[in-house]
Design an enzyme around this catalytic site. Structure first.
Site, short mmCIF file in Angstrom:
data_model
loop_
_atom_site.label_atom_id
_atom_site.label_comp_id
_atom_site.label_asym_id
_atom_site.label_seq_id
_atom_site.Cartn_x
_atom_site.Cartn_y
_atom_site.Cartn_z
N CYS A 116 -49.39 -18.71 -52.17
CA CYS A 116 -50.03 -17.90 -51.55
C CYS A 116 -51.37 -17.23 -51.89
CB CYS A 116 -49.94 -17.35 -50.17
SG CYS A 116 -48.70 -18.63 -49.45
N HIS A 176 -54.71 -13.44 -46.80
CA HIS A 176 -54.33 -14.66 -46.99
C HIS A 176 -53.69 -14.62 -45.73
CE1 HIS A 176 -51.08 -17.69 -47.33
NE2 HIS A 176 -49.89 -17.22 -47.28
N ASN A 191 -50.01 -20.59 -41.82
CA ASN A 191 -50.58 -20.46 -42.99
C ASN A 191 -50.44 -21.61 -43.95
OD1 ASN A 191 -49.86 -19.65 -45.58
ND2 ASN A 191 -47.64 -18.48 -45.03
N1 COA Z 1 -38.13 -19.10 -32.39
C1 COA Z 1 -37.55 -18.11 -32.22
N2 COA Z 1 -36.68 -17.52 -32.20
C2 COA Z 1 -36.79 -17.57 -33.78
C3 COA Z 1 -37.55 -17.68 -34.55
C4 COA Z 1 -38.51 -19.16 -33.91
N3 COA Z 1 -38.97 -19.68 -34.31
N4 COA Z 1 -37.31 -17.08 -35.77
C5 COA Z 1 -36.08 -16.59 -36.21
N5 COA Z 1 -35.75 -16.35 -34.80
C6 COA Z 1 -35.30 -15.18 -34.05
C7 COA Z 1 -33.86 -15.00 -35.29
O1 COA Z 1 -32.78 -15.82 -35.69
C8 COA Z 1 -33.79 -13.75 -34.90
O2 COA Z 1 -32.44 -13.85 -33.51
P1 COA Z 1 -31.56 -12.37 -33.25
O3 COA Z 1 -32.11 -11.29 -33.35
O4 COA Z 1 -31.33 -13.67 -32.97
O5 COA Z 1 -31.07 -12.57 -35.20
C9 COA Z 1 -35.13 -12.96 -34.05
O6 COA Z 1 -35.93 -14.06 -33.64
C10 COA Z 1 -35.77 -11.75 -34.48
O7 COA Z 1 -35.98 -12.53 -35.87
P2 COA Z 1 -37.00 -12.35 -37.21
O8 COA Z 1 -36.69 -12.74 -38.03
O9 COA Z 1 -36.31 -10.32 -36.98
O10 COA Z 1 -38.37 -12.03 -36.64
P3 COA Z 1 -39.36 -11.28 -37.16
O11 COA Z 1 -39.80 -10.33 -35.76
O12 COA Z 1 -39.05 -10.81 -38.86
O13 COA Z 1 -40.76 -12.52 -37.64
C11 COA Z 1 -41.31 -13.44 -39.44
C12 COA Z 1 -39.65 -13.13 -38.53
C13 COA Z 1 -41.10 -14.33 -39.77
C14 COA Z 1 -42.58 -14.46 -38.27
C15 COA Z 1 -42.07 -12.42 -40.02
O14 COA Z 1 -40.37 -11.93 -40.88
C16 COA Z 1 -42.77 -12.65 -40.62
O15 COA Z 1 -43.94 -13.69 -41.02
N6 COA Z 1 -42.55 -12.65 -42.32
C17 COA Z 1 -43.43 -13.46 -43.05
C18 COA Z 1 -43.15 -14.01 -43.59
C19 COA Z 1 -44.83 -15.38 -44.07
O16 COA Z 1 -45.58 -14.96 -44.49
N7 COA Z 1 -44.57 -15.51 -45.61
C20 COA Z 1 -45.28 -16.20 -46.60
C21 COA Z 1 -45.47 -15.07 -47.40
S1 COA Z 1 -46.76 -15.94 -48.09
#
Ligand code: COA
Length: 326
Positions: free
Chosen positions: A111, A252, A282
């Site tokens: 990215c 990004h 993304n």
């Molecule tokens: N649908 C529903 N629930 C989901 C899910 C989905 N697609 N993905 C994860 N969950 C659940 C998890 O299992 C967790 O459940 P639990 O509480 O029972 O364990 C809950 O949602 C919360 O998960 P969490 O990981 O804390 O969510 P979050 O608020 O951190 O959001 C992302 C997850 C991935 C959206 C976030 O961490 C993020 O955007 N990170 C950056 C990722 C990124 O941009 N990467 C590329 C960079 S170049």
């Protein structure tokens, strides 16, 4: 020697997938995806669309806009982490668009790829080595997604964005900073994890096979929200520019919440952030040039305005470029 961005172009596959369609394949909901990420839909490259084709479409649009013949290109830099050919797809792109006189190479930096590629192009121009360079950011992350992993599969889409840069008396690229922290590499990876081994005599020699994208979402989130504002501030300080002098931020497009948190840390209104991830998700190396192209076409960015581009992602890598738009 000035480095001028002469034109932009972009391309996404026709096939698009709305959040609701994920409800049939994994335990998720449109509500969860849109509130946690800001994404509504993404475009996926079906089997007839190659990375090279997507990149060529974006490149051709940019070349046509600048009225530049492909044969006038000196260099093509393709930022991609999902090439059609592991040896690099820039040569395939060169052949596809008929840029017979240019040299071409790939940059692999996920990215952050487009930012690194644009900085690289600007150095070749500043040194006087080349006059006209095509920079493309393109990725087909869908080819590397585990569709049963709900923590990653909802995030990514496919696309390509391109710019043509040229030598000029006006200078668009005022400054930049690129950063890497390889200690954080395990937070976002697409590893070569050989499943089969071959033998050279009696010695096992693993057969290369890449796995799926693996990500620690929370760690990547924290990294982006901390490092991106810091690198933008450093870049602006070096140029004696204040944050208020920046008209637009094109970061990004990973997650709206990341963009909101960065806007908060920079104390800027969110209206200065150009966002389009609602429609594309993304798209990795494509996300910044895709957003830039749309912002130009929408007449958001005006001549003389200051624009900050910033990429971040696997590596972990991050960086920023400060532009004065001409
Ligand atoms: N649908 C529903 N629930 C989901 C899910 C989905 N697609 N993905 C994860 N969950 C659940 C998890 O299992 C967790 O459940 P639990 O509480 O029972 O364990 C809950 O949602 C919360 O998960 P969490 O990981 O804390 O969510 P979050 O608020 O951190 O959001 C992302 C997850 C991935 C959206 C976030 O961490 C993020 O955007 N990170 C950056 C990722 C990124 O941009 N990467 C590329 C960079 S170049």
């Amino acid at each position: 020697m000035g480095v001028h961005i002469l034109s932009t172009g972009s391309s996404v596959p026709n096939f698009s997938v709305e959040n609701q369609q994920f409800e049939d394949i994994i335990e998720t909901s449109d509500h969860w995806i849109s509130t946690r990420t800001g994404i509504k839909k993404r475009h996926l490259a079906t089997s007839s669309i190659s990375l090279t084709k997507l990149a060529a479409e974006a490149a051709t649009k940019a070349l046509n806009q600048a009225n530049i013949n492909p044969e006038d290109l000196d260099l093509i830099i393709l930022a991609t982490s999902t090439p059609d050919d592991l040896f690099g797809s820039a040569s395939q792109l060169q052949a596809e668009i008929g840029a017979t006189k240019s040299t071409a190479f790939d940059i692999t930096a996920a990215c952050s790829g487009f930012i690194i590629a644009l900085v690289t192009a600007s150095q070749f121009i500043k040194s006087g080595s080349y006059n006209t360079i095509l920079v493309v950011g393109a990725d087909t992350m869908s080819r590397w997604i585990d569709w049963s992993d709900r923590t990653t599969c909802i995030l990514f889409g496919d696309g390509a964005g391109a710019v043509v840069v040229g030598k000029s008396s006006v200078n668009s690229i005022l400054g930049f900073k690129l950063c890497t922290d390889g200690r954080l590499n395990s937070h976002l990876q697409l590893m070569n994890s050989p499943l089969t081994s071959q033998k050279f005599g009696s010695t096992a020699v693993p057969k290369g096979k890449y796995d799926y994208i693996k990500m620690n979402g929370k760690e990547v989130y924290k990294f982006a929200v901390f490092q991106v504002p810091a690198v933008i501030k450093t870049c602006l300080n070096d140029l004696n520019l204040s944050i208020d002098e920046v008209d637009w931020f094109i970061l990004h497009q990973a997650n709206t919440r990341i963009l909101e948190a960065i806007a908060n840390r920079l104390s800027i209104p969110f209206s200065k952030m150009i966002t389009n991830l609602e429609n594309y998700g993304n798209t990795s190396a494509a996300s910044i040039p895709l957003a830039l192209d749309e912002a130009i076409k929408d007449n958001k960015i005006q001549p003389g305005q200051i624009v900050v581009l910033s990429g971040f992602g696997a590596g972990l890598t991050w960086g920023a470029i400060v532009l004065r738009w001409h």
